[in-house]
Scaffold this active site. Structure first.
Site, PDB file in Angstrom:
ATOM      1  CG  ASN A   1      -2.127  -1.034   0.862  1.00 34.96           C
ATOM      2  OD1 ASN A   1      -2.290  -1.480  -0.284  1.00 34.96           O
ATOM      3  ND2 ASN A   1      -2.884  -1.422   1.885  1.00 34.96           N
TER       4      ASN A   1
ATOM      5  NE  ARG B   1     -12.318  -0.287  -0.843  1.00 36.70           N
ATOM      6  CZ  ARG B   1     -11.181  -0.931  -1.092  1.00 36.70           C
ATOM      7  NH1 ARG B   1     -11.194  -2.046  -1.795  1.00 36.70           N
ATOM      8  NH2 ARG B   1     -10.025  -0.478  -0.647  1.00 36.70           N
TER       9      ARG B   1
HETATM   10  N1  EPU Z   1     -14.393   6.480   2.469  1.00 35.51           N
HETATM   11  C1  EPU Z   1     -15.423   7.345   2.165  1.00 35.51           C
HETATM   12  N2  EPU Z   1     -15.205   8.264   1.177  1.00 35.51           N
HETATM   13  C2  EPU Z   1     -14.016   8.365   0.513  1.00 35.51           C
HETATM   14  C3  EPU Z   1     -12.982   7.470   0.829  1.00 35.51           C
HETATM   15  C4  EPU Z   1     -13.197   6.525   1.831  1.00 35.51           C
HETATM   16  O1  EPU Z   1     -16.481   7.293   2.758  1.00 35.51           O
HETATM   17  O2  EPU Z   1     -13.903   9.238  -0.369  1.00 35.51           O
HETATM   18  C5  EPU Z   1     -14.616   5.462   3.525  1.00 35.51           C
HETATM   19  C6  EPU Z   1     -14.520   4.046   2.986  1.00 35.51           C
HETATM   20  O3  EPU Z   1     -15.731   3.609   2.435  1.00 35.51           O
HETATM   21  C7  EPU Z   1     -14.116   3.262   4.216  1.00 35.51           C
HETATM   22  C8  EPU Z   1     -13.243   4.270   4.985  1.00 35.51           C
HETATM   23  O4  EPU Z   1     -13.554   5.556   4.459  1.00 35.51           O
HETATM   24  O5  EPU Z   1     -15.254   2.979   4.973  1.00 35.51           O
HETATM   25  C9  EPU Z   1     -11.769   4.045   4.868  1.00 35.51           C
HETATM   26  O6  EPU Z   1     -11.391   3.969   3.488  1.00 35.51           O
HETATM   27  P1  EPU Z   1      -9.921   4.332   3.012  1.00 35.51           P
HETATM   28  O7  EPU Z   1     -10.005   5.419   2.028  1.00 35.51           O
HETATM   29  O8  EPU Z   1      -9.048   4.527   4.212  1.00 35.51           O
HETATM   30  O9  EPU Z   1      -9.481   2.993   2.305  1.00 35.51           O
HETATM   31  P2  EPU Z   1      -8.876   2.804   0.862  1.00 35.51           P
HETATM   32  O10 EPU Z   1      -7.940   3.915   0.545  1.00 35.51           O
HETATM   33  O11 EPU Z   1      -9.961   2.450  -0.075  1.00 35.51           O
HETATM   34  C10 EPU Z   1      -6.738   1.593   1.775  1.00 35.51           C
HETATM   35  C11 EPU Z   1      -6.031   0.317   1.468  1.00 35.51           C
HETATM   36  C12 EPU Z   1      -6.866  -0.849   1.954  1.00 35.51           C
HETATM   37  C13 EPU Z   1      -7.072  -0.689   3.454  1.00 35.51           C
HETATM   38  C14 EPU Z   1      -7.701   0.674   3.769  1.00 35.51           C
HETATM   39  C15 EPU Z   1      -7.814   0.966   5.246  1.00 35.51           C
HETATM   40  C16 EPU Z   1      -4.784   0.797  -0.499  1.00 35.51           C
HETATM   41  C17 EPU Z   1      -4.619   0.633  -1.948  1.00 35.51           C
HETATM   42  N3  EPU Z   1      -5.831   0.219   0.038  1.00 35.51           N
HETATM   43  O12 EPU Z   1      -7.996   1.503   1.093  1.00 35.51           O
HETATM   44  O13 EPU Z   1      -6.099  -2.003   1.717  1.00 35.51           O
HETATM   45  O14 EPU Z   1      -7.949  -1.692   3.910  1.00 35.51           O
HETATM   46  O15 EPU Z   1      -6.895   1.712   3.181  1.00 35.51           O
HETATM   47  O16 EPU Z   1      -6.584   0.898   5.863  1.00 35.51           O
HETATM   48  O17 EPU Z   1      -3.948   1.423   0.164  1.00 35.51           O
HETATM   49  C18 EPU Z   1      -5.724  -4.279   1.357  1.00 35.51           C
HETATM   50  O18 EPU Z   1      -4.522  -4.017   1.253  1.00 35.51           O
HETATM   51  O19 EPU Z   1      -6.166  -5.460   1.468  1.00 35.51           O
HETATM   52  C19 EPU Z   1      -6.694  -3.184   1.397  1.00 35.51           C
HETATM   53  C20 EPU Z   1      -7.988  -3.373   1.189  1.00 35.51           C
END
Ligand code: EPU
Length: 427
Positions: A23, A122
């Site tokens: 990540n 997401r």
């Molecule tokens: N969210 C919103 N609006 C947004 C963005 C996020 O409501 O615009 C919500 C999401 O729906 C979720 C929460 O905020 O409920 C957290 O989402 P976040 O943006 O932190 O997650 P992400 O960027 O989609 C990254 C990792 C994930 C990891 C999460 C949490 C990457 C590519 N992905 O996802 O990694 O679970 O942060 O730490 O960095 C994995 O590696 O298996 C994986 C899923």
């Protein structure tokens, strides 16, 4: 189609070396586009999400050279398009980091809505809110996200939820904006700090990464850098849980123990013995495993990306454990697969009640997403008999050489390929 075949029951023992953090890498490679000169990036994991990231970089016109197995040289000087098409973006969540990187680099980007693990809704509203605050126009049509700005201007941005993705995207868009950007309620994960360190090594001015307020003072230009990505916290945590689940004894090398604290504390509570060194950590199982409650939280809380693995361990423990998922709506899909192996878990929304059953039995199962797949591997290693795991492409998105590393620790595990022609005949 490829499958893992695992004959469970071996206690894992020995040493394993952790690869670079997925990540962090999926953010740092796009961030290299922001530089005016080539960058050399070390400790890049050899996983399929990185293959896709490289394909996207090439499709944009960047030059990418593998200097060795884990070192890349990225030359962003001949970017010819700011468009990332569906065929490339659909396979990976992090494809949306090209929005922030290209917006910062050339003032516009068009990126297909991202794919990645299906963990429930997401949304990307916070990413767009951040870009908008910096002065970009944002629109979504026909599955493409468009962002465009004649000029990016620093702004004060408060995220409504703690989000890793939006924190990273806004940091990348803001590094070359005019003036000061302040991100409040920022995510604090180790890969946020790693990205900030990389950008700063290219001449950016970012302070506060790792706290919930990040300040970014825009600079005119970024230069090339030579940077090494941090070790993968979740790969390390997965091997730590595998040691505990198999009653094994593993020295996990190339880690930052501070990043693993929430996992270490939970494993100790469940009954594993954990010893920390400067850049390695040793986990010894074999004693009785006992129930524990786990609630996933943004860093420094217990990571959602370790939730399926720890839930699997708790099925082997004595007593009733409660696991609460507070980041994603739907991250318990793997539970049906664990039930096939004898687990007793009931799920109500974001809460799972795990009745420890002491032992699991091998069965044919399917990886439903990346970390779910890792959890099934742990279950297979601990179970009696044979476990066959399908859909392992999910696992290979994020774990480098998983089966080789496990075999070196004594696992009886192999990957088999079933040719499409054989599958077609079977239908
Ligand atoms: N969210 C919103 N609006 C947004 C963005 C996020 O409501 O615009 C919500 C999401 O729906 C979720 C929460 O905020 O409920 C957290 O989402 P976040 O943006 O932190 O997650 P992400 O960027 O989609 C990254 C990792 C994930 C990891 C999460 C949490 C990457 C590519 N992905 O996802 O990694 O679970 O942060 O730490 O960095 C994995 O590696 O298996 C994986 C899923």
């Amino acid at each position: 189609m490829e499958k893992y075949i695992i004959k469970g029951g071996n206690r894992l023992h020995g040493e394993v070396t952790i690869s670079g953090a997925k990540n962090a890498a999926v953010a740092i490679l796009p961030a290299a586009l922001l530089s005016d000169e080539p960058c050399i990036i070390e400790n890049v994991p050899n996983i399929s999400d990185i293959d896709i990231t490289i394909k996207i970089l090439l499709s944009l016109g960047a030059e990418v050279k593998m200097l060795d197995k884990s070192t890349l040289r990225i030359d962003p000087r001949r970017i010819r398009t700011p468009v990332v098409e569906y065929d490339l973006a659909k396979n990976m969540r992090a494809s949306y980091y090209f929005l922030g990187a290209l917006l910062g680099k050339v003032g516009r980007a068009r990126v297909s809505m991202p794919g990645g693990c299906d963990l429930g809704a997401r949304p990307v509203d916070q990413h767009l809110k951040g870009f908008n605050s910096l002065g970009a126009e944002c629109a979504v049509d026909h599955g493409m996200i468009h962002v465009q700005a004649d000029r990016l201007v620093g702004a004060h941005i408060y995220f409504d939820v703690v989000t890793v993705g939006a924190t990273i995207n806004v940091m990348m868009a803001a590094v070359k904006a005019d003036g000061l950007t302040v991100i409040e309620n920022a995510a604090k994960e180790p890969h946020i700090v790693d990205l900030a360190n990389f950008l700063n090594s290219m001449g950016a001015d970012i302070m506060g990464a790792g706290t919930d307020v990040i300040k970014i003072r825009g600079v005119k230009a970024l230069h090339g850098a030579h940077y090494s990505i941090i070790p993968d916290q979740i790969e390390a945590g997965t091997f730590m849980v595998a040691a505990a689940a198999t009653g094994g004894d593993i020295l996990v090398r190339n880690v930052i123990p501070k990043h693993l604290e929430s996992i270490t504390v939970k494993l100790q509570k469940i009954g594993a013995y954990v010893e920390e060194f400067d850049d390695s950590i040793r986990v010894t199982g074999g004693g009785p495993l006992v129930k524990a409650n786990v609630k996933t939280m943004p860093h420094p809380g217990f990571p959602t990306d370790m939730q399926p693995q720890i839930t699997t361990l708790l099925t082997l423990a004595e007593g009733t454990s409660i696991v609460t998922e507070s980041i994603f709506d739907n991250r318990f899909k793997y539970v049906d697969e664990l039930r096939r192996m004898g687990a007793d878990i009931s799920v109500d929304g974001r809460v799972a009640v795990v009745e420890g059953v002491g032992r699991l039995m091998g069965a044919p199962v399917k990886a439903t997403d990346l970390r779910a797949g890792a959890a099934l591997v742990i279950a297979g290693l601990a179970a009696s008999g044979i476990t066959e795991i399908e859909e392992i492409h999910h696992i290979e998105r994020g774990y480098e050489d998983m089966e080789k590393k496990l075999r070196a620790l004594g696992a009886d595990m192999k990957k088999i390929s079933i040719p499409e022609s054989v599958l077609a005949q079977a239908l």
